[in-house]
Structure formats: structure tokens, C-alpha cells
Design an enzyme around this catalytic site. Structure first.
Site, PDB file in Angstrom:
ATOM      1  N   GLY A   1       0.176  -5.089   0.853  1.00  0.00           N
ATOM      2  CA  GLY A   1      -1.035  -5.022   0.046  1.00  0.00           C
ATOM      3  C   GLY A   1      -0.892  -5.711  -1.295  1.00  0.00           C
TER       4      GLY A   1
ATOM      5  N   GLU B   1      -1.612  -9.242  -0.699  1.00  0.00           N
ATOM      6  CA  GLU B   1      -3.044  -9.379  -0.418  1.00  0.00           C
ATOM      7  C   GLU B   1      -3.871  -9.288  -1.694  1.00  0.00           C
ATOM      8  OE1 GLU B   1      -3.509  -7.632   4.069  1.00  0.00           O
ATOM      9  OE2 GLU B   1      -2.804  -6.241   2.525  1.00  0.00           O
TER      10      GLU B   1
ATOM     11  N   ALA C   1       0.847  -1.185   0.000  1.00  0.00           N
ATOM     12  CA  ALA C   1       0.000   0.000   0.000  1.00  0.00           C
ATOM     13  C   ALA C   1       0.889   1.244   0.000  1.00  0.00           C
ATOM     14  CB  ALA C   1      -0.917  -0.009   1.216  1.00  0.00           C
TER      15      ALA C   1
ATOM     16  N   GLU D   1       4.065  -5.734   7.220  1.00  0.00           N
ATOM     17  CA  GLU D   1       3.432  -4.641   7.960  1.00  0.00           C
ATOM     18  C   GLU D   1       3.961  -4.517   9.387  1.00  0.00           C
ATOM     19  OE1 GLU D   1       0.505  -5.884   4.752  1.00  0.00           O
ATOM     20  OE2 GLU D   1       1.874  -6.901   6.150  1.00  0.00           O
TER      21      GLU D   1
END
Length: 288
Positions: A139, A142, A96, A162
Site C-alpha cells: 500500500g 500504491e 497496509a 502482497e
């Protein structure tokens, strides 16, 4: 959002603009953060390429909004049988957008449903294939796991780092990774930020197949073409049944599967498929 015969410019996520133009009644979307095209011998495979090369395809709000819009268009397009999502040779998506997240508060995230729109990938009714080269971290990992199938380049790396940023995965990392590779390895990766190579990801079942970097996208498109040989409605039913297996008990999953199986008997394609088999010819599916 689209107006016939009107050009509309909308700011997305505070970063860049996305131009949506309508020519006659057919909208043409111009994107800032992704590229789209149709691939395959019959142009029946939609390709979405994440395109923020300087940021290693960091998943900003604008990019994910555009991915959702592209999926909407491809899902409505009857000529598209499957969808490939890819990045660059260097990075599928490195995570992200940290710069975008840095100053967000709990109130911002809660009120705005931060990252909730990402699930559009997992709810797409057409088969989705992630073609992962390079980094698929945070992300990025994911997003790959939201797809139905993952093909990887030989130098791909997967991870959920993360924890190194003082937070945890927020778009399915703690839920989907454990189902793909088991609790022990998943929690080790999540608690240490350790990365997984393409070969290990294939061995553990996160990835279906590994290919040379330059061949990856073509191989993913070929897979989409093979899927496209079959009935779209049967494909959608099969995908739905498989995905529901993660949500239901075995007994309820078997019941759900049986109901979809019985439903397939109401389709023209079921009749055509079985008739073609008995007549020893190739079926001609109409997606009805």
C-alpha cells in the site's frame, strides 16, 4: 462532521480517536496518525507526514481517513499551491495494516468498499508530491503512485509484496505500476514480491529524482514552491489533462486537452501571463 464552536471526538477505524475542534468558524484538526504543516518561504506548500513510527507507517483505516481530511483542508486553502506527502527516514509506508486486514472477510471488504477511500489522494486537484524515504511497500508503493510526482531518498525501496501474503495489490498496484515501468518488470515484481531500489526506480521512470535522505523533503518542498509560482487554475488544468491521458484513447485525449486549452483563454491568468511575456516582465498570477 465539524460543528461550529463545538468540540467533537470521533472514533476512526476502531483504532484511536481523532479530535476535531472548531474555534469560531475555523476548524482546527488534531490528528492521531499524521502530522500536517505548511512549508516553504511563503508557507504555500502543504506537508502531510505519515506518523505511525512503531508500525513503520502501516496504513490503517484511521490513518487513511486522516490523510483524506488533511487533503480536504489543503485543497480548500487558497494559500496552498502544492502538497507533499512523506513518512519517516526509515519508512514512507511499509504497507497496509496487516493486523487490521487479517480477519476481514470477502463480505466485509465488499460491503464496506475496503480501500476505496484511498483514491482521495489521486483525486486531489492540487499537485501532490510523494517524498519517499525507506520502505514504500504494498500500500505504501500504491499511495506513492497515487501522487503526481515521486521524489525518492537514495535508500528508498519500492515493492508490491502482497503475493507473499496470499493476496494481490488492491489499491492500484496492478494498474499504476505497469503504466509507470512497463508490463514485464511490473508483473515480475508483483509475482515475486521483489523490491526495486531508488536508482532503478528513477531509471525506469517510477521516480522523478533521487536525493540524499536528509535532503529529500526539503527538495520536495522546493518543487512545490516552483509549481506555486504559476497559476493554480492553469496547474489544475494541466494536471487534469495529463491524468486523463491514462484513461482515454489518443484521439479523445487530444480532444480533451484542446478543450482545456481553449478554456484557459477564459481566465485572467492567461491574459496576464501572455501580457507579461510581451512586456518582458514577471507575471503576477491571481489564480483566476
Amino acid at each position: 462532521m465539524l460543528r461550529t464552536l463545538t468540540s467533537l471526538v470521533t472514533k476512526v477505524g476502531g483504532s484511536g480517536s481523532m479530535v476535531l475542534r472548531s474555534l469560531s468558524t475555523s476548524p482546527v484538526l488534531s490528528y492521531d496518525f499524521i502530522k500536517t504543516e505548511k512549508r516553504g518561504g511563503n508557507n504555500n506548500v502543504g506537508l502531510i507526514q505519515l506518523n505511525r513510527p512503531k508500525a513503520l507507517n502501516a496504513l490503517c483505516d484511521g490513518l487513511m481517513v486522516e490523510v483524506g481530511l488533511a487533503l480536504d483542508e489543503m485543497e480548500k486553502d487558497k494559500s496552498v499551491d502544492a502538497i507533499v506527502i512523506t513518512g519517516s527516514d526509515r519508512a514512507f509506508a511499509a504497507g497496509a495494516d496487516i493486523a487490521e486486514m487479517k480477519d476481514k472477510t470477502f463480505q466485509d471488504c465488499f460491503r464496506g468498499g475496503f480501500l476505496s477511500g484511498w483514491e482521495r489522494i489521486s483525486t486531489c486537484r492540487k499537485p501532490t508530491i510523494a517524498a519517499v524515504n525507506g520502505y514504500a511497500l504494498g500500500g505504501g508503493c500504491e499511495v506513492a503512485m497515487m501522487c503526481d510526482i515521486i521524489y525518492a531518498g537514495e535508500k528508498a525501496q519500492f515493492g508490491q509484496p502482497e503475493i507473499t501474503l496470499g493476496t494481490i495489490p488492491g489499491a492500484g498496484g496492478t494498474q499504476r505500476l505497469i503504466k509507470a515501468i512497463g508490463k514485464s518488470k511490473a508483473i515480475e515484481m508483483i509475482l515475486t514480491g521483489e523490491r526495486m531500489s531508488a536508482s532503478e526506480a528513477e531509471r525506469l521512470g517510477l521516480v522523478s529524482k533521487v536525493f540524499p535522505t536528509k535532503e529529500l523533503v526539503d527538495e520536495a518542498v522546493k518543487l512545490g514552491e516552483r509549481i506555486g509560482n504559476f497559476s493554480q487554475i492553469a496547474t489544475a488544468m494541466a494536471k487534469e489533462a495529463v491524468n486523463m491521458s491514462a484513461e482515454l484513447s489518443l484521439s479523445m485525449g487530444l480532444l480533451y486537452e484542446k478543450k482545456l486549452f481553449h478554456s484557459s483563454f477564459a481566465t485572467d491568468d492567461k491574459k496576464e501571463g501572455m501580457t507579461a511575456f510581451l512586456e518582458k516582465r514577471k507575471p503576477s498570477f491571481t489564480d483566476n
